[in-house]
Design an enzyme around this catalytic site. Structure first.
Site, PDB file in Angstrom:
ATOM      1  N   CYS A  20       0.810  -1.228   0.000  1.00 54.19           N
ATOM      2  CA  CYS A  20       0.000   0.000   0.000  1.00 54.19           C
ATOM      3  C   CYS A  20       0.836   1.268   0.000  1.00 54.19           C
ATOM      4  CB  CYS A  20      -0.954  -0.003   1.186  1.00 54.19           C
ATOM      5  SG  CYS A  20      -2.090  -1.382   1.137  1.00 54.19           S
ATOM      6  N   HIS A  29      -2.926   7.057   3.269  1.00 55.28           N
ATOM      7  CA  HIS A  29      -3.454   5.799   2.732  1.00 55.28           C
ATOM      8  C   HIS A  29      -4.741   5.473   3.483  1.00 55.28           C
ATOM      9  CE1 HIS A  29      -4.057   1.740   1.603  1.00 55.28           C
ATOM     10  NE2 HIS A  29      -3.589   1.217   2.730  1.00 55.28           N
ATOM     11  N   ASN A  61     -10.385  -0.119   1.366  1.00 55.14           N
ATOM     12  CA  ASN A  61      -8.933  -0.028   1.211  1.00 55.14           C
ATOM     13  C   ASN A  61      -8.579  -0.528  -0.189  1.00 55.14           C
ATOM     14  OD1 ASN A  61      -6.173  -0.446   1.183  1.00 55.14           O
ATOM     15  ND2 ASN A  61      -6.078  -1.305   3.253  1.00 55.14           N
TER      16      ASN A  61
HETATM   17  N1  ACO Z   1     -17.169  -8.476  11.891  1.00 56.26           N
HETATM   18  C1  ACO Z   1     -17.442  -8.684  13.204  1.00 56.26           C
HETATM   19  N2  ACO Z   1     -16.501  -8.943  14.112  1.00 56.26           N
HETATM   20  C2  ACO Z   1     -15.235  -8.999  13.694  1.00 56.26           C
HETATM   21  C3  ACO Z   1     -14.873  -8.807  12.348  1.00 56.26           C
HETATM   22  C4  ACO Z   1     -15.890  -8.535  11.439  1.00 56.26           C
HETATM   23  N3  ACO Z   1     -15.650  -8.331  10.135  1.00 56.26           N
HETATM   24  N4  ACO Z   1     -13.520  -8.911  12.249  1.00 56.26           N
HETATM   25  C5  ACO Z   1     -13.053  -9.172  13.485  1.00 56.26           C
HETATM   26  N5  ACO Z   1     -14.083  -9.237  14.359  1.00 56.26           N
HETATM   27  C6  ACO Z   1     -14.036  -9.503  15.785  1.00 56.26           C
HETATM   28  C7  ACO Z   1     -12.823 -10.310  16.180  1.00 56.26           C
HETATM   29  O1  ACO Z   1     -13.056 -11.696  16.018  1.00 56.26           O
HETATM   30  C8  ACO Z   1     -12.668  -9.932  17.630  1.00 56.26           C
HETATM   31  O2  ACO Z   1     -13.596 -10.660  18.406  1.00 56.26           O
HETATM   32  P1  ACO Z   1     -13.188 -11.219  19.853  1.00 56.26           P
HETATM   33  O3  ACO Z   1     -12.913 -10.010  20.690  1.00 56.26           O
HETATM   34  O4  ACO Z   1     -14.399 -11.990  20.261  1.00 56.26           O
HETATM   35  O5  ACO Z   1     -11.979 -12.078  19.629  1.00 56.26           O
HETATM   36  C9  ACO Z   1     -13.106  -8.470  17.664  1.00 56.26           C
HETATM   37  O6  ACO Z   1     -13.895  -8.263  16.479  1.00 56.26           O
HETATM   38  C10 ACO Z   1     -11.955  -7.506  17.648  1.00 56.26           C
HETATM   39  O7  ACO Z   1     -11.028  -7.934  16.662  1.00 56.26           O
HETATM   40  P2  ACO Z   1      -9.768  -7.089  16.291  1.00 56.26           P
HETATM   41  O8  ACO Z   1      -9.003  -7.769  15.190  1.00 56.26           O
HETATM   42  O9  ACO Z   1      -9.020  -6.733  17.537  1.00 56.26           O
HETATM   43  O10 ACO Z   1     -10.495  -5.792  15.708  1.00 56.26           O
HETATM   44  P3  ACO Z   1      -9.869  -4.386  15.396  1.00 56.26           P
HETATM   45  O11 ACO Z   1     -10.574  -3.346  16.141  1.00 56.26           O
HETATM   46  O12 ACO Z   1      -8.352  -4.411  15.436  1.00 56.26           O
HETATM   47  O13 ACO Z   1     -10.279  -4.192  13.864  1.00 56.26           O
HETATM   48  C11 ACO Z   1      -9.294  -4.344  11.703  1.00 56.26           C
HETATM   49  C12 ACO Z   1      -9.825  -5.128  12.899  1.00 56.26           C
HETATM   50  C13 ACO Z   1     -10.423  -3.546  11.114  1.00 56.26           C
HETATM   51  C14 ACO Z   1      -8.761  -5.338  10.681  1.00 56.26           C
HETATM   52  C15 ACO Z   1      -8.161  -3.393  12.182  1.00 56.26           C
HETATM   53  O14 ACO Z   1      -7.246  -4.111  12.985  1.00 56.26           O
HETATM   54  C16 ACO Z   1      -7.422  -2.745  11.060  1.00 56.26           C
HETATM   55  O15 ACO Z   1      -7.964  -1.965  10.295  1.00 56.26           O
HETATM   56  N6  ACO Z   1      -6.094  -2.978  10.977  1.00 56.26           N
HETATM   57  C17 ACO Z   1      -5.275  -2.375   9.944  1.00 56.26           C
HETATM   58  C18 ACO Z   1      -5.353  -3.234   8.738  1.00 56.26           C
HETATM   59  C19 ACO Z   1      -4.726  -2.582   7.539  1.00 56.26           C
HETATM   60  O16 ACO Z   1      -4.607  -1.388   7.459  1.00 56.26           O
HETATM   61  N7  ACO Z   1      -4.338  -3.434   6.590  1.00 56.26           N
HETATM   62  C20 ACO Z   1      -3.894  -3.003   5.334  1.00 56.26           C
HETATM   63  C21 ACO Z   1      -2.532  -2.442   5.341  1.00 56.26           C
HETATM   64  S1  ACO Z   1      -2.155  -1.839   3.779  1.00 56.26           S
HETATM   65  C22 ACO Z   1      -1.535  -3.095   2.765  1.00 56.26           C
HETATM   66  O17 ACO Z   1      -0.353  -3.249   2.637  1.00 56.26           O
HETATM   67  C23 ACO Z   1      -2.489  -3.979   2.015  1.00 56.26           C
END
Ligand code: ACO
Length: 328
Positions: A112, A251, A281
């Site tokens: 990204c 980004h 994204n």
């Molecule tokens: N729907 C409902 N619940 C979900 C979902 C979903 N889609 N996804 C995860 N959960 C749940 C998890 O299972 C977890 O449940 P638990 O507490 O019972 O175990 C809870 O929600 C919290 O999970 P987290 O992973 O801690 O959620 P977080 O608030 O971190 O959000 C997310 C997850 C959106 C992926 C976030 O971490 C994020 O945006 N990270 C950055 C990712 C990113 O930018 N990636 C791309 C980089 S660029 C590139 O190079 C491609």
């Protein structure tokens, strides 16, 4: 030494939209969770007969038309992508054919952050005098690389492309570019199969290694820590401070990442470009898509100082500080 300036920005999004309601039917998730945790409402998905080079060519052709630059005038094409049509030939060569370009063309892989790396490469080519007009494209069709049973990743990504026409100029355009990479974080976000380390095989497919695997919370922490640092480094090298920034264009990975970064930099929300709700994204396309929204909304003016900032797999990060010189 000539400066490198941006003449025009443009973008392309495939027609089909995938809403949060659509995803509710595929995985255990909800519109409420996705919107509140990411800011995403829908994303665009490439048609079955569209690939990354198609999106790239459409965005690139639109940018050339907007700049009033003929294909024959382009002397370098860089396509930043993490979802090339195939391992080779380069997606840049395939897109060049579709746009009628006959210049050197190569792909750039920095996930990204690819678009910022590409701006850095284009700037070096222009400032050195090797190239006069460079077409920089960020294009990705990540929905082809996603496991639509994995709710941790399938809600995030969408397809799209964005492009800049950059040209040698007497007026300063790109003021500074600062890039970074740390391979010790490589396992946090990767797509393992299909390369020399793990060629495509029945076993690789069985293990789902043809799909993106991500440790979301670690990537989140890395982003909010690293983006403010690299933004300040690039600003300092440009002789500017955060107070000089007209628009922060980060980004677009998660609205909570953007808000935390803006707060840590002390940049008010009104000066931060958000373009995630309707596209998700889009990886290398996200920064030019956000910039194009700013331009088409009539909010980009000559003299505006842009801080374009990316992060992604690698881990990689980078910031480009640019004075907008393009047409209003
Ligand atoms: N729907 C409902 N619940 C979900 C979902 C979903 N889609 N996804 C995860 N959960 C749940 C998890 O299972 C977890 O449940 P638990 O507490 O019972 O175990 C809870 O929600 C919290 O999970 P987290 O992973 O801690 O959620 P977080 O608030 O971190 O959000 C997310 C997850 C959106 C992926 C976030 O971490 C994020 O945006 N990270 C950055 C990712 C990113 O930018 N990636 C791309 C980089 S660029 C590139 O190079 C491609």
């Amino acid at each position: 030494m000539p400066h490198a300036a941006i003449l025009a920005v443009a973008s392309y999004l495939p027609e089909r939209r995938l809403t949060n309601a659509d995803l509710e039917r595929l995985v255990d998730t909800s519109d409420e969770w996705i919107v509140s945790r990411t800011g995403i409402c829908e994303r665009h998905v490439a048609a079955p007969d569209e690939s990354t080079s198609d999106l790239a060519a459409k965005a690139g052709a639109a940018a050339l038309a907007r700049a009033g630059v003929a294909p024959a005038e382009v002397d370098l094409l860089i396509v930043a992508t993490s979802s090339p049509d195939m391992l080779f030939p380069a997606t840049a060569c395939l897109a060049a054919r579709k746009m009628g370009l006959s210049c050197p063309a190569f792909d750039l892989s920095a996930a990204c952050t690819g678009f910022i790396y590409a701006i850095g490469q284009a700037t070096s080519a222009i400032e050195s005098g090797r190239s006069r007009t460079v077409l920089v494209i960020g294009a990705d069709v990540l929905t082809r690389l996603i496991d639509f049973t994995d709710r941790g990743t399938c809600i995030l990504f969408g397809d799209g492309a964005g492009a800049l026409v950059m040209r040698a100029s007497e007026k300063p355009g790109v003021l500074g570019v600062h890039l970074g990479a740390d391979g010790s974080g490589a396992d946090l976000l990767s797509l393992r199969a299909g390369g020399s380390a793990r060629p495509c095989s029945v076993e690789a497919l069985r293990d789902g290694d043809n799909f993106i695997k991500m440790n979301g919370s670690e990537v989140f922490k890395f982003a909010v820590r690293q983006i403010p640092i690299v933004t300040r480094q690039a600003l300092q090298e440009s002789g500017l401070t955060v107070d000089d920034v007209t628009w922060l264009v980060p980004h677009q990975a998660n609205t909570r990442i953007t808000a935390t970064v803006a707060e840590r930099l002390g940049i008010p929300a009104a000066r931060v470009v958000e373009r995630i709700a309707d596209v998700g994204n889009t990886s290398t396309a996200s920064i030019p898509l956000a910039l194009d929204a700013l331009y088409t909304g009539g909010n980009l003016h000559a003299g505006d100082v842009l801080a374009l900032v990316g992060f992604g797999a690698g881990l990689t990060w980078g910031a480009a500080i640019v004075t907008w010189t393009g047409e209003e």
